[in-house]
Design a protein around this motif. Structure first.
Motif, mmCIF file in Angstrom:
data_model
loop_
_atom_site.group_PDB
_atom_site.id
_atom_site.type_symbol
_atom_site.label_atom_id
_atom_site.label_comp_id
_atom_site.label_asym_id
_atom_site.label_seq_id
_atom_site.Cartn_x
_atom_site.Cartn_y
_atom_site.Cartn_z
ATOM 1 N N TRP A 72 0.826 -1.207 0.000
ATOM 2 C CA TRP A 72 0.000 0.000 0.000
ATOM 3 C C TRP A 72 0.859 1.256 0.000
ATOM 4 O O TRP A 72 0.571 2.226 -0.712
ATOM 5 C CB TRP A 72 -0.943 -0.001 1.206
ATOM 6 C CG TRP A 72 -1.936 1.119 1.181
ATOM 7 C CD1 TRP A 72 -2.639 1.572 0.104
ATOM 8 C CD2 TRP A 72 -2.340 1.940 2.289
ATOM 9 N NE1 TRP A 72 -3.466 2.616 0.466
ATOM 10 C CE2 TRP A 72 -3.298 2.857 1.800
ATOM 11 C CE3 TRP A 72 -1.995 1.971 3.630
ATOM 12 C CZ2 TRP A 72 -3.900 3.797 2.628
ATOM 13 C CZ3 TRP A 72 -2.610 2.909 4.449
ATOM 14 C CH2 TRP A 72 -3.550 3.808 3.943
ATOM 15 N N LEU A 76 0.839 4.372 -2.692
ATOM 16 C CA LEU A 76 0.559 5.742 -2.279
ATOM 17 C C LEU A 76 1.562 6.735 -2.852
ATOM 18 O O LEU A 76 1.260 7.916 -3.004
ATOM 19 C CB LEU A 76 0.572 5.851 -0.748
ATOM 20 C CG LEU A 76 -0.685 5.374 -0.009
ATOM 21 C CD1 LEU A 76 -0.426 5.343 1.489
ATOM 22 C CD2 LEU A 76 -1.873 6.270 -0.329
ATOM 23 N N VAL A 83 3.553 10.198 1.355
ATOM 24 C CA VAL A 83 3.106 9.827 2.692
ATOM 25 C C VAL A 83 4.264 9.213 3.449
ATOM 26 O O VAL A 83 4.991 8.366 2.927
ATOM 27 C CB VAL A 83 1.937 8.815 2.614
ATOM 28 C CG1 VAL A 83 1.479 8.430 4.016
ATOM 29 C CG2 VAL A 83 0.781 9.406 1.825
ATOM 30 N N SER A 88 1.704 5.466 7.016
ATOM 31 C CA SER A 88 1.073 4.370 6.277
ATOM 32 C C SER A 88 1.160 3.070 7.061
ATOM 33 O O SER A 88 0.261 2.224 6.985
ATOM 34 C CB SER A 88 1.721 4.213 4.902
ATOM 35 O OG SER A 88 3.101 3.933 5.005
ATOM 36 N N ARG A 112 -8.652 2.538 7.073
ATOM 37 C CA ARG A 112 -7.499 3.126 6.384
ATOM 38 C C ARG A 112 -7.900 4.384 5.610
ATOM 39 O O ARG A 112 -7.152 5.362 5.576
ATOM 40 C CB ARG A 112 -6.871 2.105 5.434
ATOM 41 C CG ARG A 112 -6.043 1.039 6.134
ATOM 42 C CD ARG A 112 -5.155 0.293 5.148
ATOM 43 N NE ARG A 112 -5.931 -0.573 4.264
ATOM 44 C CZ ARG A 112 -5.433 -1.160 3.183
ATOM 45 N NH1 ARG A 112 -4.160 -0.965 2.844
ATOM 46 N NH2 ARG A 112 -6.191 -1.952 2.425
ATOM 47 N N LEU A 113 -9.064 4.333 4.994
ATOM 48 C CA LEU A 113 -9.541 5.489 4.234
ATOM 49 C C LEU A 113 -9.744 6.686 5.158
ATOM 50 O O LEU A 113 -9.297 7.803 4.855
ATOM 51 C CB LEU A 113 -10.849 5.142 3.530
ATOM 52 C CG LEU A 113 -11.528 6.279 2.749
ATOM 53 C CD1 LEU A 113 -10.635 6.772 1.616
ATOM 54 C CD2 LEU A 113 -12.876 5.819 2.204
ATOM 55 N N ALA A 116 -6.316 7.968 6.286
ATOM 56 C CA ALA A 116 -5.573 8.641 5.222
ATOM 57 C C ALA A 116 -6.116 10.044 4.981
ATOM 58 O O ALA A 116 -5.350 11.000 4.785
ATOM 59 C CB ALA A 116 -5.637 7.813 3.938
ATOM 60 N N ILE A 117 -7.430 10.181 5.019
ATOM 61 C CA ILE A 117 -8.038 11.502 4.817
ATOM 62 C C ILE A 117 -7.667 12.441 5.961
ATOM 63 O O ILE A 117 -7.374 13.624 5.755
ATOM 64 C CB ILE A 117 -9.568 11.370 4.690
ATOM 65 C CG1 ILE A 117 -9.920 10.633 3.390
ATOM 66 C CG2 ILE A 117 -10.237 12.742 4.715
ATOM 67 C CD1 ILE A 117 -11.385 10.286 3.250
ATOM 68 N N VAL A 121 -4.384 13.215 3.042
ATOM 69 C CA VAL A 121 -4.460 12.655 1.694
ATOM 70 C C VAL A 121 -5.830 12.994 1.108
ATOM 71 O O VAL A 121 -6.848 12.890 1.785
ATOM 72 C CB VAL A 121 -4.265 11.124 1.713
ATOM 73 C CG1 VAL A 121 -4.329 10.549 0.302
ATOM 74 C CG2 VAL A 121 -2.932 10.769 2.352
ATOM 75 N N ALA A 126 -6.932 8.673 -1.757
ATOM 76 C CA ALA A 126 -6.943 7.622 -0.737
ATOM 77 C C ALA A 126 -7.809 6.444 -1.173
ATOM 78 O O ALA A 126 -7.404 5.282 -1.071
ATOM 79 C CB ALA A 126 -7.446 8.189 0.590
ATOM 80 N N SER A 129 -6.160 4.529 -4.050
ATOM 81 C CA SER A 129 -5.010 3.727 -3.615
ATOM 82 C C SER A 129 -5.459 2.431 -2.943
ATOM 83 O O SER A 129 -4.844 1.379 -3.124
ATOM 84 C CB SER A 129 -4.130 4.530 -2.657
ATOM 85 O OG SER A 129 -4.750 4.710 -1.396
#
Length: 319
Positions: A72, A76, A83, A88, A112-113, A116-117, A121, A126, A129
């Motif tokens: 992942w 990214l 990142v 991560s 994870r979403l 990441a936001i 990201v 996000a 990915s």
């Protein structure tokens, strides 16, 4: 348009209800298999395992988890943002904890979403990915399917495949299935276009996938040989790929119960193993996945509830 929007919450409720029902049914089938086989016999198989085998399995599961993080993280880096590996990594383990430990409908990808936001990201980046990450993982598993197809077709022709093995496919509603599948494929291709321009990155991500897969196969081999059974690594790879795809069917919470029933049936029917051994294997594997996901407990709350105060530090422009 409003009518379509109003039906969405209702459909989501039904999907959640189906997953909970599927989870309980799968766990019930697993309990019935344990009862039929005999708890004592299953325990006798499991207690044959030497401590060093279990220790090596734990090491391998963490190598596997780090490989999924590497996959992942590699994907990214394709975007215009970079990142940090620490971020991560913690997001990966938070997702693993949500998927393998928490019995909720909030899956690892959702965790994870959200994380990441929160670190800055862009939502579209996000989500794309994560879609690419899932697709690369599925590609690796699909490449192993040919190792199990000949024996699966042979068992199907001779009607030796257990009803439990077909639990997932039987539960898939046929209505609108192909339309949903076509829309899903179109969405995948749309989100995947970023990475198609960077084949070297995809190849690197696939290498991480293979590391992850080899670790799983070695764990299975260590466990079954420790319980007095044997199976070539290529057949383990083929059977596990079938297990993986069946477990993706959205009829249980994070594959709970469904994965165990599938492992029990596939390794018994296609691998010729004793049911007591496959039951022990399924339960021990679930415990190993949980152990490998435990570091995520330190990150999940901050991922879901954290603030974006470190976004400037976390994301920096490339070049």
């Amino acid at each position: 348009m409003n009518e379509e929007a109003s039906t969405k919450p209702e459909n989501q409720k039904w999907q959640v209800a189906i997953r909970w029902l599927g989870t309980f049914v799968s766990i019930g089938i697993l309990g019935w298999l344990l009862y039929q086989t005999g708890w004592q016999q299953v325990w006798e198989q499991a207690r044959q395992l030497a401590w060093w085998r279990l220790a090596v399995c734990v090491v391998l599961v963490f190598i596997s988890r780090l490989a999924t993080w590497g996959r992942w993280h590699t994907l990214l880096q394709v975007q215009d943002v970079k990142v940090r590996w620490k971020d991560s990594l913690r997001l990966t383990f938070a997702g693993l904890f949500a998927s393998n430990v928490l019995p909720t409908t909030i899956g690892g990808d959702v965790a994870r979403l959200a994380g990441a936001i929160r670190i800055g990201v862009q939502p579209a980046v996000a989500a794309a990915s994560l879609m690419a990450d899932r697709l690369v993982g599925m590609t690796g598993m699909a490449l192993m399917l040919p190792f199990s197809m000949p024996i699966l077709l042979e068992k199907l022709r001779s009607n030796q495949v257990s009803v439990g093995l077909l639990l997932a496919t039987a539960a898939i509603p046929e209505r609108g299935l192909w339309g949903k599948l076509k829309r899903a494929i179109a969405r995948v291709l749309e989100n995947f276009k970023y990475w198609l321009k960077h084949p070297a990155v995809l190849l690197k991500a696939l290498v991480f996938t293979f590391i992850h897969m080899v670790c799983i196969y070695l764990i299975v081999k260590l466990l079954i040989e420790g319980m007095g059974e044997t199976m070539p690594l290529n057949l383990i790879a083929g059977i596990w790929s079938l297990t993986y795809f069946i477990s993706l069917v959205p009829i249980s919470i994070n594959g709970l119960g469904l994965q165990e029933v599938t492992i029990t049936n596939l390794f018994a029917v296609l691998g010729g193993m004793q049911t007591a051994t496959t039951l022990s294997l399924a339960v021990i594997l679930r415990a190993i996945w949980i152990i490998g996901s435990l570091p995520g407990v330190f990150f999940l709350s901050s991922v879901i509830m954290g603030k974006r105060q470190y976004a400037e530090e976390t994301i920096s422009e490339k070049g």
